[in-house]
Design a protein around this motif. Structure first.
Motif, PDB file in Angstrom:
ATOM      1  N   TRP A  12       0.832  -1.199   0.000  1.00  0.00           N
ATOM      2  CA  TRP A  12       0.000   0.000   0.000  1.00  0.00           C
ATOM      3  C   TRP A  12       0.874   1.259   0.000  1.00  0.00           C
ATOM      4  O   TRP A  12       0.594   2.208  -0.714  1.00  0.00           O
ATOM      5  N   ARG A  13       1.925   1.265   0.770  1.00  0.00           N
ATOM      6  CA  ARG A  13       2.804   2.438   0.833  1.00  0.00           C
ATOM      7  C   ARG A  13       3.503   2.680  -0.501  1.00  0.00           C
ATOM      8  O   ARG A  13       3.736   3.816  -0.879  1.00  0.00           O
ATOM      9  N   ILE A  14       3.789   1.633  -1.216  1.00  0.00           N
ATOM     10  CA  ILE A  14       4.477   1.771  -2.503  1.00  0.00           C
ATOM     11  C   ILE A  14       3.520   2.209  -3.604  1.00  0.00           C
ATOM     12  O   ILE A  14       3.835   3.078  -4.410  1.00  0.00           O
ATOM     13  N   PHE A  15       2.331   1.632  -3.634  1.00  0.00           N
ATOM     14  CA  PHE A  15       1.439   1.827  -4.773  1.00  0.00           C
ATOM     15  C   PHE A  15       0.313   2.822  -4.555  1.00  0.00           C
ATOM     16  O   PHE A  15      -0.505   3.035  -5.452  1.00  0.00           O
ATOM     17  N   ARG A  16       0.244   3.486  -3.404  1.00  0.00           N
ATOM     18  CA  ARG A  16      -0.887   4.381  -3.156  1.00  0.00           C
ATOM     19  C   ARG A  16      -0.881   5.596  -4.074  1.00  0.00           C
ATOM     20  O   ARG A  16      -1.925   5.993  -4.582  1.00  0.00           O
ATOM     21  N   TRP A  17       0.251   6.207  -4.307  1.00  0.00           N
ATOM     22  CA  TRP A  17       0.282   7.389  -5.178  1.00  0.00           C
ATOM     23  C   TRP A  17       0.073   7.027  -6.641  1.00  0.00           C
ATOM     24  O   TRP A  17      -0.697   7.715  -7.330  1.00  0.00           O
ATOM     25  N   PRO A  18       0.711   5.989  -7.170  1.00  0.00           N
ATOM     26  CA  PRO A  18       0.393   5.621  -8.557  1.00  0.00           C
ATOM     27  C   PRO A  18      -1.080   5.257  -8.754  1.00  0.00           C
ATOM     28  O   PRO A  18      -1.668   5.598  -9.789  1.00  0.00           O
ATOM     29  N   LEU A  19      -1.687   4.600  -7.772  1.00  0.00           N
ATOM     30  CA  LEU A  19      -3.119   4.279  -7.880  1.00  0.00           C
ATOM     31  C   LEU A  19      -3.967   5.548  -7.856  1.00  0.00           C
ATOM     32  O   LEU A  19      -4.928   5.677  -8.621  1.00  0.00           O
ATOM     33  N   ALA A  20      -3.638   6.487  -6.992  1.00  0.00           N
ATOM     34  CA  ALA A  20      -4.384   7.740  -6.919  1.00  0.00           C
ATOM     35  C   ALA A  20      -4.260   8.536  -8.207  1.00  0.00           C
ATOM     36  O   ALA A  20      -5.246   9.089  -8.716  1.00  0.00           O
ATOM     37  N   ILE A  21      -3.067   8.592  -8.776  1.00  0.00           N
ATOM     38  CA  ILE A  21      -2.852   9.307 -10.032  1.00  0.00           C
ATOM     39  C   ILE A  21      -3.601   8.615 -11.174  1.00  0.00           C
ATOM     40  O   ILE A  21      -4.223   9.274 -12.010  1.00  0.00           O
ATOM     41  N   GLY A  22      -3.561   7.292 -11.195  1.00  0.00           N
ATOM     42  CA  GLY A  22      -4.289   6.546 -12.221  1.00  0.00           C
ATOM     43  C   GLY A  22      -5.786   6.750 -12.115  1.00  0.00           C
ATOM     44  O   GLY A  22      -6.476   6.920 -13.129  1.00  0.00           O
ATOM     45  N   LEU A  23      -6.308   6.757 -10.910  1.00  0.00           N
ATOM     46  CA  LEU A  23      -7.739   6.983 -10.703  1.00  0.00           C
ATOM     47  C   LEU A  23      -8.128   8.399 -11.128  1.00  0.00           C
ATOM     48  O   LEU A  23      -9.153   8.594 -11.802  1.00  0.00           O
ATOM     49  N   ALA A  24      -7.332   9.390 -10.766  1.00  0.00           N
ATOM     50  CA  ALA A  24      -7.616  10.768 -11.165  1.00  0.00           C
ATOM     51  C   ALA A  24      -7.571  10.907 -12.684  1.00  0.00           C
ATOM     52  O   ALA A  24      -8.423  11.590 -13.284  1.00  0.00           O
ATOM     53  N   SER A  25      -6.624  10.267 -13.329  1.00  0.00           N
ATOM     54  CA  SER A  25      -6.538  10.307 -14.789  1.00  0.00           C
ATOM     55  C   SER A  25      -7.754   9.652 -15.430  1.00  0.00           C
ATOM     56  O   SER A  25      -8.317  10.168 -16.396  1.00  0.00           O
ATOM     57  N   ALA A  26      -8.175   8.519 -14.891  1.00  0.00           N
ATOM     58  CA  ALA A  26      -9.347   7.824 -15.435  1.00  0.00           C
ATOM     59  C   ALA A  26     -10.604   8.679 -15.275  1.00  0.00           C
ATOM     60  O   ALA A  26     -11.415   8.782 -16.216  1.00  0.00           O
ATOM     61  N   VAL A  27     -10.766   9.303 -14.116  1.00  0.00           N
ATOM     62  CA  VAL A  27     -11.922  10.181 -13.897  1.00  0.00           C
ATOM     63  C   VAL A  27     -11.891  11.340 -14.887  1.00  0.00           C
ATOM     64  O   VAL A  27     -12.919  11.700 -15.483  1.00  0.00           O
ATOM     65  N   GLY A  28     -10.727  11.925 -15.085  1.00  0.00           N
ATOM     66  CA  GLY A  28     -10.606  13.039 -16.027  1.00  0.00           C
ATOM     67  C   GLY A  28     -10.907  12.635 -17.458  1.00  0.00           C
ATOM     68  O   GLY A  28     -11.596  13.357 -18.186  1.00  0.00           O
ATOM     69  N   LEU A  29     -10.424  11.489 -17.860  1.00  0.00           N
ATOM     70  CA  LEU A  29     -10.673  11.034 -19.233  1.00  0.00           C
ATOM     71  C   LEU A  29     -12.138  10.686 -19.449  1.00  0.00           C
ATOM     72  O   LEU A  29     -12.723  11.034 -20.484  1.00  0.00           O
ATOM     73  N   VAL A  30     -12.758  10.025 -18.490  1.00  0.00           N
ATOM     74  CA  VAL A  30     -14.181   9.683 -18.617  1.00  0.00           C
ATOM     75  C   VAL A  30     -15.023  10.949 -18.617  1.00  0.00           C
ATOM     76  O   VAL A  30     -15.959  11.080 -19.417  1.00  0.00           O
ATOM     77  N   ALA A  31     -14.719  11.905 -17.747  1.00  0.00           N
ATOM     78  CA  ALA A  31     -15.474  13.157 -17.703  1.00  0.00           C
ATOM     79  C   ALA A  31     -15.366  13.907 -19.029  1.00  0.00           C
ATOM     80  O   ALA A  31     -16.347  14.493 -19.498  1.00  0.00           O
ATOM     81  N   ALA A  32     -14.194  13.873 -19.644  1.00  0.00           N
ATOM     82  CA  ALA A  32     -14.013  14.553 -20.926  1.00  0.00           C
ATOM     83  C   ALA A  32     -14.824  13.875 -22.033  1.00  0.00           C
ATOM     84  O   ALA A  32     -15.271  14.540 -22.972  1.00  0.00           O
TER      85      ALA A  32
END
Length: 64
Positions: A12-32
């Motif tokens: 969790w400590r290693i992958f939390r930021w990449p997961l958060a960035i990936g989720l934010a990117s996915a939300v942004g792409l879907v919203a667009a």
């Protein structure tokens, strides 16, 4: 049970930021893709956040 080596980090400590960035990117792409107006604002913020985080990491800023 084996003990963790000194300095080892959990998944969790290693992958939390990449997961958060990936989720934010996915939300942004879907919203667009699904709408205009407020969806455009959400997409710009979500995709812009990814760039801000990358620049902050490149400059060496860290919250942890």
């Amino acid at each position: 049970m084996r003990e963790r080596p000194v300095g080892a980090q959990g998944n969790w400590r290693i992958f939390r930021w990449p997961l958060a960035i990936g989720l934010a990117s996915a939300v942004g792409l879907v919203a667009a893709l699904i709408g205009d107006g407020p969806y455009d604002i959400v997409s710009w913020i979500a995709l812009g956040l990814t760039i801000v985080v990358m620049i902050a990491a490149w400059r060496g800023w860290s919250a942890a």
